[in-house]
Design a protein around this motif. Structure first.
Motif, PDB file in Angstrom:
ATOM      1  N   GLY A  29       0.842  -1.190   0.000  1.00 15.64           N
ATOM      2  CA  GLY A  29       0.000   0.000   0.000  1.00 15.64           C
ATOM      3  C   GLY A  29       0.879   1.241   0.000  1.00 15.64           C
ATOM      4  N   GLN A  30       0.601   2.170   0.911  1.00 17.31           N
ATOM      5  CA  GLN A  30       1.358   3.418   0.987  1.00 17.31           C
ATOM      6  C   GLN A  30       2.572   3.319   1.905  1.00 17.31           C
ATOM      7  N   GLU A  31       2.685   2.212   2.644  1.00 20.90           N
ATOM      8  CA  GLU A  31       3.751   2.096   3.641  1.00 20.90           C
ATOM      9  C   GLU A  31       4.942   1.313   3.112  1.00 20.90           C
ATOM     10  N   GLU A  32       6.101   1.611   3.677  1.00 19.46           N
ATOM     11  CA  GLU A  32       7.325   0.918   3.304  1.00 19.46           C
ATOM     12  C   GLU A  32       7.814   0.117   4.509  1.00 19.46           C
ATOM     13  N   TYR A  33       8.125  -1.130   4.260  1.00 16.21           N
ATOM     14  CA  TYR A  33       8.548  -2.058   5.300  1.00 16.21           C
ATOM     15  C   TYR A  33       9.973  -2.516   5.025  1.00 16.21           C
ATOM     16  N   GLY A  34      10.605  -3.092   6.044  1.00 17.34           N
ATOM     17  CA  GLY A  34      11.937  -3.649   5.879  1.00 17.34           C
ATOM     18  C   GLY A  34      12.054  -4.969   6.613  1.00 17.34           C
ATOM     19  N   ILE A  35      12.759  -5.921   5.983  1.00 21.59           N
ATOM     20  CA  ILE A  35      13.051  -7.192   6.636  1.00 21.59           C
ATOM     21  C   ILE A  35      14.543  -7.471   6.510  1.00 21.59           C
ATOM     22  N   ASP A  36      15.069  -8.241   7.433  1.00 24.30           N
ATOM     23  CA  ASP A  36      16.485  -8.607   7.455  1.00 24.30           C
ATOM     24  C   ASP A  36      16.864  -9.273   6.139  1.00 24.30           C
ATOM     25  N   ILE A  37      17.844  -8.727   5.445  1.00 30.19           N
ATOM     26  CA  ILE A  37      18.262  -9.239   4.142  1.00 30.19           C
ATOM     27  C   ILE A  37      18.770 -10.679   4.241  1.00 30.19           C
ATOM     28  N   LEU A  38      19.275 -11.066   5.396  1.00 25.01           N
ATOM     29  CA  LEU A  38      19.811 -12.419   5.553  1.00 25.01           C
ATOM     30  C   LEU A  38      18.720 -13.490   5.528  1.00 25.01           C
TER      31      LEU A  38
ATOM     32  N   GLY B 188      11.157  -2.255  15.011  1.00 26.89           N
ATOM     33  CA  GLY B 188      11.164  -0.823  15.264  1.00 26.89           C
ATOM     34  C   GLY B 188      10.917  -0.074  13.980  1.00 26.89           C
ATOM     35  N   LEU B 189      11.270   1.196  13.989  1.00 24.93           N
ATOM     36  CA  LEU B 189      11.109   2.057  12.821  1.00 24.93           C
ATOM     37  C   LEU B 189      12.482   2.550  12.397  1.00 24.93           C
ATOM     38  N   GLY B 190      12.824   2.286  11.143  1.00 19.79           N
ATOM     39  CA  GLY B 190      14.093   2.749  10.595  1.00 19.79           C
ATOM     40  C   GLY B 190      13.907   4.098   9.942  1.00 19.79           C
ATOM     41  N   THR B 191      14.766   5.060  10.264  1.00 16.72           N
ATOM     42  CA  THR B 191      14.635   6.394   9.701  1.00 16.72           C
ATOM     43  C   THR B 191      15.826   6.718   8.812  1.00 16.72           C
ATOM     44  N   LEU B 192      15.510   7.177   7.610  1.00 17.93           N
ATOM     45  CA  LEU B 192      16.508   7.621   6.636  1.00 17.93           C
ATOM     46  C   LEU B 192      16.045   8.980   6.128  1.00 17.93           C
ATOM     47  N   GLY B 193      16.439  10.043   6.787  1.00 14.43           N
ATOM     48  CA  GLY B 193      15.945  11.368   6.406  1.00 14.43           C
ATOM     49  C   GLY B 193      14.440  11.421   6.606  1.00 14.43           C
ATOM     50  N   GLU B 194      13.710  11.727   5.529  1.00 14.29           N
ATOM     51  CA  GLU B 194      12.245  11.790   5.589  1.00 14.29           C
ATOM     52  C   GLU B 194      11.609  10.416   5.409  1.00 14.29           C
ATOM     53  N   ARG B 195      12.385   9.445   5.011  1.00 10.06           N
ATOM     54  CA  ARG B 195      11.877   8.102   4.733  1.00 10.06           C
ATOM     55  C   ARG B 195      11.815   7.291   6.030  1.00 10.06           C
ATOM     56  N   MET B 196      10.738   6.525   6.197  1.00  7.68           N
ATOM     57  CA  MET B 196      10.598   5.688   7.377  1.00  7.68           C
ATOM     58  C   MET B 196      10.249   4.269   6.959  1.00  7.68           C
ATOM     59  N   LEU B 197      10.993   3.301   7.494  1.00 11.44           N
ATOM     60  CA  LEU B 197      10.744   1.886   7.230  1.00 11.44           C
ATOM     61  C   LEU B 197      10.163   1.242   8.481  1.00 11.44           C
ATOM     62  N   ILE B 198       9.092   0.487   8.314  1.00  8.62           N
ATOM     63  CA  ILE B 198       8.541  -0.302   9.404  1.00  8.62           C
ATOM     64  C   ILE B 198       9.304  -1.626   9.377  1.00  8.62           C
ATOM     65  N   LEU B 199      10.135  -1.850  10.379  1.00  7.63           N
ATOM     66  CA  LEU B 199      11.009  -3.021  10.384  1.00  7.63           C
ATOM     67  C   LEU B 199      10.305  -4.201  11.040  1.00  7.63           C
TER      68      LEU B 199
END
Length: 163
Positions: A26-35, A134-145
């Motif tokens: 959807g409109q949200e960006e998520y992140g998962i462990d690359i490993l 948690g929430l990863g922050t990269l400037g204005e970008r936020m990843l839901i981890l």
């Protein structure tokens, strides 16, 4: 059919940091462990399994391995999923099992330093945050981890045996 195989075996030096595969739902960006990621595939039709929960789309045969496919939009109740040229299946290797998850698109692999990861906010009983790192922050970008291993091995998912 395009296929990307990732090689997460490169070694990083200096300060400890974590690499996350960023993807959209959807409109949200998520992140998962690359490993945990084995490969990324284009979406293809699946074989439905009778009486499976709605979020389990079915299974695919991946080089002789039968892989359950979870549609994360349905799992997270983000509206009716649409499948287009950007829809991908992330093949995960978790607890000696292979599981696929359907997402809207993959963004990139992002490296986050420990100080860029903020704890998930307490939401009381309104939201189960057990599977959030948690929430990863990269400037204005936020990843839901997401703790994808914990999510996929939850009783509700029923895909993996508890460790």
């Amino acid at each position: 059919m395009q296929q990307t195989v990732l090689n997460p075996n490169k070694q990083e030096s200096a300060a400890p940091c974590n690499e996350y595969l960023a993807f959209k739902l959807g409109q949200e960006e998520y992140g998962i462990d690359i490993l945990k990621v084995q490969e990324i595939r284009g979406y293809e039709s699946v074989t439905r399994i009778a009486n499976a929960p709605e979020f389990i789309k079915g299974v695919i045969n991946l080089r002789g391995i039968i892989v359950p496919i979870v549609d994360m939009r349905i799992k997270f109740d983000l509206g009716e999923p649409t499948y287009d040229q950007f829809t991908v299946v992330i093949i995960l290797s978790i607890a000696n099992r292979v599981v696929g998850m359907v997402v809207d698109s993959v963004s990139d692999v992002t490296t986050l330093e420990q100080e860029q990861i903020k704890p998930a906010p307490e939401m009381g009983t309104a939201l189960n945050t057990d599977c959030l790192i948690g929430l990863g922050t990269l400037g204005e970008r936020m990843l839901i981890l997401l703790d994808i291993e914990r999510l996929m091995s939850s009783d509700e998912m029923g895909l993996l045996l508890q460790a």
